[in-house]
Design an enzyme around this catalytic site. Structure first.
Site, short mmCIF file in Angstrom:
data_model
loop_
_atom_site.label_atom_id
_atom_site.label_comp_id
_atom_site.label_asym_id
_atom_site.label_seq_id
_atom_site.Cartn_x
_atom_site.Cartn_y
_atom_site.Cartn_z
N TYR A 163 0.86 -1.19 0.00
CA TYR A 163 0.00 0.00 0.00
C TYR A 163 0.89 1.23 0.00
O TYR A 163 1.83 1.32 0.79
CB TYR A 163 -0.87 0.00 1.27
CG TYR A 163 -1.79 1.19 1.38
CD1 TYR A 163 -2.81 1.40 0.46
CD2 TYR A 163 -1.64 2.12 2.42
CE1 TYR A 163 -3.67 2.50 0.57
CE2 TYR A 163 -2.50 3.21 2.53
CZ TYR A 163 -3.51 3.39 1.60
OH TYR A 163 -4.36 4.48 1.70
N ASP A 273 9.11 4.03 -0.16
CA ASP A 273 7.98 4.55 0.60
C ASP A 273 8.30 4.32 2.07
O ASP A 273 8.13 3.22 2.60
CB ASP A 273 6.70 3.81 0.18
CG ASP A 273 5.50 4.25 1.02
OD1 ASP A 273 5.69 4.98 2.00
OD2 ASP A 273 4.37 3.85 0.67
N LYS A 301 3.57 10.28 8.60
CA LYS A 301 3.29 9.64 9.89
C LYS A 301 4.17 10.17 11.02
O LYS A 301 4.05 11.32 11.41
CB LYS A 301 3.39 8.13 9.76
CG LYS A 301 2.31 7.58 8.81
CD LYS A 301 1.99 6.13 9.05
CE LYS A 301 1.06 5.59 7.99
NZ LYS A 301 -0.19 5.12 8.48
C1 LIG Z 1 3.46 2.54 3.45
C2 LIG Z 1 2.43 3.60 3.37
N1 LIG Z 1 2.48 4.50 2.38
C3 LIG Z 1 1.58 5.48 2.26
C4 LIG Z 1 0.55 5.59 3.15
C5 LIG Z 1 -0.46 6.69 3.00
O1 LIG Z 1 -0.30 7.61 4.01
P1 LIG Z 1 -1.52 8.56 4.42
O2 LIG Z 1 -2.54 7.72 5.08
O3 LIG Z 1 -0.87 9.57 5.33
O4 LIG Z 1 -2.01 9.19 3.17
C6 LIG Z 1 0.43 4.67 4.20
C7 LIG Z 1 -0.68 4.76 5.17
O5 LIG Z 1 -0.94 3.89 5.95
C8 LIG Z 1 1.39 3.64 4.31
O6 LIG Z 1 1.32 2.73 5.28
#
Ligand SMILES: Cc1ncc(COP(=O)(O)O)c(C=O)c1O
Length: 461
Positions: A163, A273, A301
């Site tokens: 994700y 990511d 985060k």
């Molecule tokens: C690995 C990863 N990338 C991107 C995101 C997206 O972040 P956001 O919820 O702040 O848009 C998340 C969210 O859980 C994530 O776990």
């Protein structure tokens, strides 16, 4: 096998009994859910916050604790999906937010503190340049745009099961159901079988499907093969260097370097990511922990100390594209409120020493849970990295998404209600991990281990 069936049956009994206890204990959440359903689809602000039959609604948090709307106290291991490494209402963060509230929380003009936070992020994650955004979704979206702008190419490679936020480019093959995995595209001729690119959401333009090539995590050969099958077409390889939406899957030795080498060879960008990894697994995130730098990386985060923030950055030769036609903007980017919280978090709370302590607590928790599973012959393993860790119900470590499909969700569902009824607040899905904060103590960890050991005993009967 008979024994596994017995354990699953036992897990179902526990889940049924404990869910009933949970529902009896949480009339306030039930009532708030009924009210929320009128204004919010599913009664929540984000699909990830939904729960069956309703989620536990929280009222407040302090230190390592949270309280639900019924007044029940929990030790928080949910951690706001990996944000709250600073814990709740940390005095340094509270002070920083109070100060900025008096001075103006938003101008849409870059301030000195925004520059200071950019410096702090560049220093700890070894980035040459970075830009702010407001979420992890925006961070991966902009990083990919920059990669596409810099390479003049459209396609990306992503890992099956990962994700990267909810923008259109990456909502493919995120936790696909097992029954679609057997289907494979045949691309590149010569009968080469590839992983299916499956949209994870309705509403994704069909035109984007062909821009995403899905490969398994921890398989550098599959990435090399994809490059060979699509010469001059691939802009980026995007991955979570530690997969964190199927428990915790670490990169095998040499894997990240092989990806970096493949990207260099084929003129693409390696994009980490680090939305979850960045502020949790080490002071310097993946680059410090595993020693391989990406060309670009996305953060969010934990780096905001609990406030809404995102960032992406990397090598200047890529980042300069935001001044050469790659759109990168946003009204709230680098706003003083989020920056104040992030700056206090990164410079005063999440210090190098803090990660040593987080690592010790995390390992104590993981070892305690592993001991309990071993003692009662529960098939599972633990994994921990800094503030993050989890139990996965499969004896062997996971190397990719398909391994995750072999874990036993029944055990997780039973453990979830069991733990929450014993004061341990956890994320509601088996794909998540615990998050420990700098305000957690050994006592907090021991409470988790004790409740989990009782669960294992109950499960084993
Ligand atoms: C690995 C990863 N990338 C991107 C995101 C997206 O972040 P956001 O919820 O702040 O848009 C998340 C969210 O859980 C994530 O776990």
């Amino acid at each position: 096998m008979a024994d596994l069936d017995r354990l699953k049956a036992r897990a179902a009994e526990i889940a049924e009994k404990e869910t009933k206890v949970l529902l009896d204990r949480t009339p306030g959440s039930k009532a708030l859910h009924e009210r929320a359903l009128r204004s919010l689809p599913n009664g929540v602000a984000s699909n990830f916050q939904a729960g069956d039959p309703y989620p536990i609604y929280l009222d407040r948090g302090k230190g390592s604790n949270v309280w639900d709307v019924d007044g029940s106290e929990y030790v928080d291991f949910h951690g706001g999906f990996g944000v709250n490494v600073v814990g709740h209402a940390h005095p340094k963060i509270v002070e920083a937010i109070r100060k900025v509230a008096d001075r103006g929380i938003h101008f849409a003009v870059t301030t000195e503190s925004t520059v200071a936070l950019a410096e702090a992020i560049c220093e700890r994650f070894q980035l040459e340049q970075m830009r702010f955004v407001n979420s992890g979704t925006e961070a991966t979206m902009d990083a990919l745009r920059v990669a596409r702008a810099a390479t003049g190419r459209d396609k990306i490679i992503k890992m099956e099961g990962s994700y990267h936020g909810h923008h259109d480019s990456v909502l493919f093959s995120v936790v696909p159901e097992a029954d679609v995995l057997g289907l494979r595209h045949h691309v590149g001729g010569a009968g080469k079988a590839w992983y299916t690119t499956e949209p994870t959401s309705k509403g994704i333009p069909r035109a984007l499907w062909d821009t995403v090539i899905v490969v398994p995590f921890n398989d550098a050969n599959a990435v090399e093969q994809a490059f060979q099958d699509h010469p001059g077409e691939i802009a980026a390889v995007i991955l979570e260097p530690v997969m964190m939406n199927i428990g915790l899957v670490v990169p095998q030795p040499g894997y990240l370097q092989a990806l970096r080498d493949a990207c260099e060879k084929h003129g693409a960008a390696l994009v980490y990511d680090e939305v979850k990894c960045g502020g949790t697994i080490a002071y310097g995130g993946t680059t410090e922990r595993f020693g391989v730098r990406p060309h670009l990386a996305a953060y969010a985060k934990a780096v905001g100390g609990g406030a809404t923030i995102g960032a992406f950055g990397g090598e200047a030769r890529f980042m300069e594209w935001v001044t050469k036609g790659a759109a990168q903007q946003g009204t709230f980017n680098g706003n003083p409120l989020s920056v104040a919280a992030g700056l206090a978090a990164l410079t005063e709370v999440l210090t190098k020493d803090a990660y040593d302590q987080l690592g010790k607590l995390g390992t104590m928790l993981a070892e305690g849970c592993q001991r309990a599973m071993d003692e009662h012959d529960i098939p599972g393993h633990t994994m921990d990295l800094g503030a993050k860790g989890c139990v996965s119900y499969r004896k062997e470590l996971l190397t990719n998404y398909r391994d995750f499909l072999e874990t036993i969700p029944e055990f997780f569902y039973a453990s979830f209600s069991w733990m929450i009824n014993r004061g341990i607040f956890m994320t509601p899905g088996d794909e998540e991990q615990w998050t420990i904060s700098v305000q957690h103590s050994e006592d907090d960890v021991q409470k988790y281990v004790d409740a989990f050991a009782e669960f294992c005993q109950e499960l084993a009967g």
